[in-house]
Design an enzyme around this catalytic site. Structure first.
Site, PDB file in Angstrom:
ATOM      1  CD  GLU A  90       0.087  28.557  58.401  1.00 10.93           C
ATOM      2  OE1 GLU A  90       1.228  29.028  58.331  1.00 10.93           O
ATOM      3  OE2 GLU A  90      -0.903  29.163  58.862  1.00 10.93           O
ATOM      4  CG  ASP A  91      -0.282  24.965  54.313  1.00  8.02           C
ATOM      5  OD1 ASP A  91      -0.905  25.663  55.128  1.00  8.02           O
ATOM      6  OD2 ASP A  91       0.369  25.424  53.365  1.00  8.02           O
TER       7      ASP A  91
END
Ligand code: MN
Length: 735
Positions: A90-91
C-alpha cells in the site's frame, strides 16, 4: 538526526524484533523463523526513512501489529510475516507480484485482502458499507485477513494520541461501530475489550477519564476484598486436588460505563466491577467434571444466586466461548461473579478463533459454532440482491444480539439470535424449508409462524409444496438470512407476474391496434400513476388493471385528464382512483418504518416525496436532508452511525398488520359475532384468527390488516362493546 541517535534507533528496532520472536508459539520451526526474518528485512528496507505522525520510525508499527498477531491472537508464521508486510504494498513501490515472487501465493493473497480494506473513515456510507462487505468477503478466502486487520486497528488505536482531534473521533467511533463487535464475534475477548476501552477514550473522553479515575481510587479496597474472597477458596480447591489459579479481573471501563448509562446508576451502584476467574489445570477427559467440582466447592463456601448460573461448557457460545459462570453472595453481602474454566477454555476465550481452530485440529474443541457462523456470512455475501447498507445494518444486528439455543426434532442443537421466530429457525436450517414453511410445532404444540423461540425449545417445521413466502413474513423474521431469502423470493414472484402481465398487455394493445412501444408504456404509466413499468405490468398480471381500464385508456389516449373528471370513471374503478391520489404525507424511519419527530434541514430544504435520510443531531433531534444535499456526503462519512434511513409513505394507503388480543367470557356464537363485526361492519380484513377457550374463558389472538391508527382505535372500541368481551388490547409482538 545524529549518527548516535540513528544507532540507538536501530538497536531499538532489533530489540523489538527479538521480543516479537519470543512471542511466537513454541512449536515454531527454523523454516518459520527464516520466513519471518525475510519479511522483517523487507519491511525495514521498504519503510526506511519513513516516520509515523508520532515521530517514531514507521517500522515500529508493522512490528507491533505482528506482535499482537503472534501473542494476543496466537497465529503462526505466515500471518506474522503478513503482518510485518501489511503496509508494504500500500505505502511503498513494492507490488503484489513482488510478494508472490519473493514469498508465496498465499502471502500475496492475504496481503491483497489487507490492502483492499482501505480505512473506512474517509468515505461515503454506502462505500463504507461496501468496504465492510469486502472485508467480510475475505473471510471466504482466509479468516487471517480479518484477524490481522483487527491487530492493525488495535495498534492504530493504541497510538491514536498523535492524531488530530477530529480524526480520533472518527476512527474511535468506527472502531466501536464495526471492529469491536467483529472482534467479539470472532471470540477475541482481549482485543475486543481493548478496542472498546480505547474507542470510548476517544469518542467520550470525559466519561472515560472519570470512570478510570474512580476505578483507580477504589482499586485498593477492591484488591483487599478480592483477597478476602479468594483466600478460603484457594485452600478448599487445593485440598480437593484441583490445581488452579484464582484471579480477580476488573471489568472494562467500557462495560462499566455501559452499565451506568443503560441502568441509570452511579459508579458506586455498579456492583460487578470485577469478576473472579478460576482457571483449572485439567485433562481433556476431566474438563467438565473438574469445572463442576470447583462449582460445588465454591458454593459450599458462598451461597449462589440460582438465577445467575450460566453453563457455557455444555453449550458453548456461538463465538466459541466456554466457561461456567455463577454469582455468589460474598463477604459483606456483596454479589460476586465467579467464572470457572480450564486452561484450554481460557485460551479459547482470550484468543478466540485461532485458539479455537488450533484445539479443533487436535480434535479437542467442540464442533465449531464459529465455523457455522463464518459459513453463514459467506452465504449472506453470496446473495447479490442485498444492498450493502441494508446488509451492514442487518449484519450488525446479528453481531450484537444475544443467543438462544434450540433443538431440531433429532436433538441437534442450533444457535439463533434472541428474538428469532420459528420462521427464522426454518430458514436457518435450509432456505427451501423456510420458503415452504406452513407452521411449526414447538415442544409438540402447533404455533404460528411469528412465534418467538426460547432457549431449549424443540422445533419441528411443517411444510407444504404450495406454500410461498409472503410479504407479511418480513415482520416475523429477524435474521439477515431469512430476510434476504424472503425479499428475493418476493421480488422473483413479482417479476414473474410482471413478466406475464407484460405479455397480456402486449396482446391487448395489439388487439386495440396500438403498438407496444416505450412511449405507449410511459403514457400508460403516467395515466395510471405508476412509478415504474414493472408496477404496471405487475398490476396487469395480477388482474388489478383490467381489460376495461386499458380500453378506457385507449379511448381517451389523447385527452385522458378530462376523462379523469368524468363520473363514470370514478364509479367504475375505485382502485385506480386511489392510485390517482398517491401522495407522500408521512415520513418513516429505519427498517421498522417508525414515525419519529423530525425537522427539515435548512441546507437543502427537502419536500415530501424527495429522496431523504435522517441525521441525528445532538441538540435538535432528527433532521432530514436530501440525498443530493451538498452536506450529505460529509455527514454520511463522518457520522455514519447517526444516519437513519428515511422514506416517504402515503399514510392513507399503507396497510399494516395489528395483532389484537381479545379476552372475555365465552358464549355460543361469540366467535361468529367477532368476525362479523370485523369483516361486515368495519370492513376489516382478518388475516388470521386463533382462539382458545378454557373453563369458559375466551382468549383470542386476531391479526387484522388496518390502514392507520384511527381505524385501529375504532376497531378496538367497537369490539369492546360486544357482549361478553372484557378486554381488547393491541399486542406488539406475538409471544
Ligand atoms: Mn497498518
Amino acid at each position: 538526526m545524529s549518527e548516535v541517535e540513528i544507532e540507538v534507533e536501530n538497536k531499538e528496532i532489533v530489540k523489538r524484533y527479538k521480543t516479537l520472536l519470543r512471542s511466537c508459539n513454541s512449536d515454531i520451526t527454523r523454516e518459520d523463523k527464516k520466513l519471518i526474518r525475510k519479511a522483517f528485512n523487507l519491511a525495514v528496507e521498504a519503510h526506511k526513512g519513513v516516520r509515523r505522525k508520532s515521530g517514531e520510525p514507521y517500522i515500529f508499527h508493522p512490528i507491533a501489529v505482528a506482535q499482537i498477531v503472534a501473542k494476543d491472537i496466537g497465529l503462526g508464521a505466515t500471518s506474522i510475516a503478513c503482518a510485518l508486510l501489511h503496509d508494504v504494498v500500500e505505502d511503498t513501490d513494492y507490488t503484489l507480484e513482488d510478494m508472490e515472487q519473493m514469498f508465496n501465493p498465499k502471502i500475496r493473497q492475504i496481503i491483497d485482502g489487507l490492502t483492499k480494506i482501505t480505512d473506512l473513515a474517509e468515505q461515503d456510507i454506502s462505500i463504507q458499507a461496501e468496504n465492510f462487505r469486502k472485508m467480510l468477503l475475505t473471510l471466504s478466502d482466509d479468516v487471517r485477513v480479518i484477524l490481522i486487520k483487527l491487530a492493525d486497528r488495535l495498534h492504530n488505536m493504541q497510538t491514536l494520541d498523535s492524531m488530530a482531534r477530529h480524526k480520533q473521533q472518527k476512527i474511535g467511533s468506527e472502531t466501536l461501530y464495526i471492529y469491536a463487535p467483529l472482534a467479539h464475534r470472532l471470540g477475541l475477548y482481549t482485543i475486543k475489550t481493548e478496542l472498546e476501552d480505547l474507542g470510548l477514550k476517544y469518542t467520550e473522553p470525559d466519561i472515560y477519564r472519570d470512570t478510570s479515575r474512580q476505578l483507580n481510587e477504589t482499586k485498593k479496597a477492591r484488591v483487599q476484598y478480592i483477597q478476602k474472597f479468594t483466600k478460603p477458596l484457594k485452600d478448599t480447591l487445593q485440598s480437593h486436588g484441583l490445581i488452579c489459579s484464582i484471579k480477580g479481573r476488573p471489568k472494562s471501563i467500557f462495560s462499566i460505563c455501559k452499565k451506568i448509562k443503560s441502568q441509570g446508576v452511579s459508579f458506586d451502584e455498579v456492583y460487578d466491577k470485577f469478576a473472579i476467574r478460576i482457571i483449572i489445570e485439567s485433562t481433556i477427559a476431566d474438563e467438565k467434571s473438574d469445572c463442576w467440582k470447583a462449582y460445588s466447592l465454591i458454593t459450599d463456601n458462598y451461597r449462589p444466586n440460582p438465577d445467575r448460573l450460566r453453563d457455557w461448557i455444555s453449550t458453548p457460545k456461538a463465538n466459541g466461548y466456554e466457561s461456567l459462570h455463577t454469582t455468589v453472595m460474598g463477604p459483606g453481602g456483596k454479589w460476586v461473579e465467579v467464572q470457572i474454566r480450564t486452561k484450554r477454555m481460557d485460551e479459547v476465550a482470550e484468543k478466540g478463533y485461532a485458539a479455537h481452530w488450533k484445539y479443533k485440529q487436535e480434535g479437542v474443541s467442540k464442533e465449531g459454532n464459529l465455523e457455522d457462523w463464518v459459513n453463514q456470512i459467506r452465504e449472506l455475501l453470496e446473495n447479490p440482491e442485498s444492498n450493502a447498507v441494508d446488509f451492514l445494518e442487518e449484519f450488525k444486528l446479528n453481531l450484537f444480539s444475544k443467543e438462544i439455543f434450540v433443538f431440531t426434532p433429532n436433538g441437534d442443537l442450533r444457535t439463533l439470535p434472541k428474538g428469532a421466530s420459528v420462521l427464522d429457525f426454518a430458514f436457518d436450517i435450509h432456505s427451501q424449508l423456510g420458503a415452504t414453511c406452513l407452521g411449526c410445532k414447538v415442544n409438540g404444540r402447533l404455533v404460528p409462524l411469528s412465534h418467538k423461540l426460547k432457549s431449549g425449545d424443540q422445533v419441528e417445521v411443517i411444510t407444504s409444496h404450495n406454500q410461498k413466502p409472503k410479504k407479511a413474513w418480513l415482520n416475523y423474521v429477524i435474521t439477515a438470512k431469512a430476510k434476504n431469502k424472503i425479499k428475493s423470493s418476493l421480488k422473483d414472484a413479482k417479476k414473474a407476474i410482471a413478466e406475464e402481465g407484460k405479455e397480456i398487455l402486449e396482446r391487448k394493445l395489439k388487439h386495440l391496434k396500438l403498438s407496444f412501444t416505450d412511449s405507449v408504456i410511459n403514457e400508460l404509466c403516467s395515466y395510471f400513476k405508476y412509478k415504474t413499468s414493472l408496477d404496471l405490468f405487475f398490476d396487469v398480471g395480477s388482474g388489478v388493471l383490467t381489460n376495461t381500464n386499458i380500453k378506457e385508456f385507449v379511448l381517451n389516449k389523447n385527452s385522458w385528464y378530462q376523462y379523469l373528471k368524468s363520473k363514470i370513471y370514478r364509479k367504475s374503478n375505485k382502485q385506480i382512483e386511489q392510485k390517482e391520489e398517491v401522495k407522500f404525507d408521512t415520513l418513516v424511519f429505519g427498517h421498522t418504518e417508525e414515525k419519529l419527530n423530525f425537522t427539515y434541514s435548512k441546507c437543502c430544504t427537502p419536500i415530501p416525496g424527495d429522496h431523504v435520510f435522517g441525521f441525528t443531531t445532538i441538540r435538535e433531534g432528527i433532521k432530514i436532508h436530501r440525498h443530493d444535499c451538498p452536506n450529505a456526503l460529509r455527514l454520511q462519512s463522518n457520522f455514519a452511525y447517526r444516519i437513519l434511513k428515511a422514506k416517504w409513505i402515503d399514510s392513507t394507503n399503507t396497510e399494516s398488520i395489528a395483532l389484537l388480543n381479545i379476552k372475555g367470557i365465552d358464549r355460543v356464537g361469540l366467535v361468529t359475532e367477532v368476525t362479523q363485526i370485523l369483516s361486515n361492519n368495519l370492513k376489516i380484513n382478518i388475516q388470521s384468527i386463533n382462539i382458545s377457550s378454557v373453563d369458559g374463558i375466551f382468549d383470542g389472538l386476531i391479526t387484522v390488516v388496518i390502514l392507520d391508527k384511527n381505524s385501529l382505535t375504532s376497531v378496538i372500541e367497537t369490539l369492546k362493546k360486544a357482549e361478553g368481551i372484557t378486554s381488547v388490547k393491541r399486542k406488539f409482538k406475538s409471544t
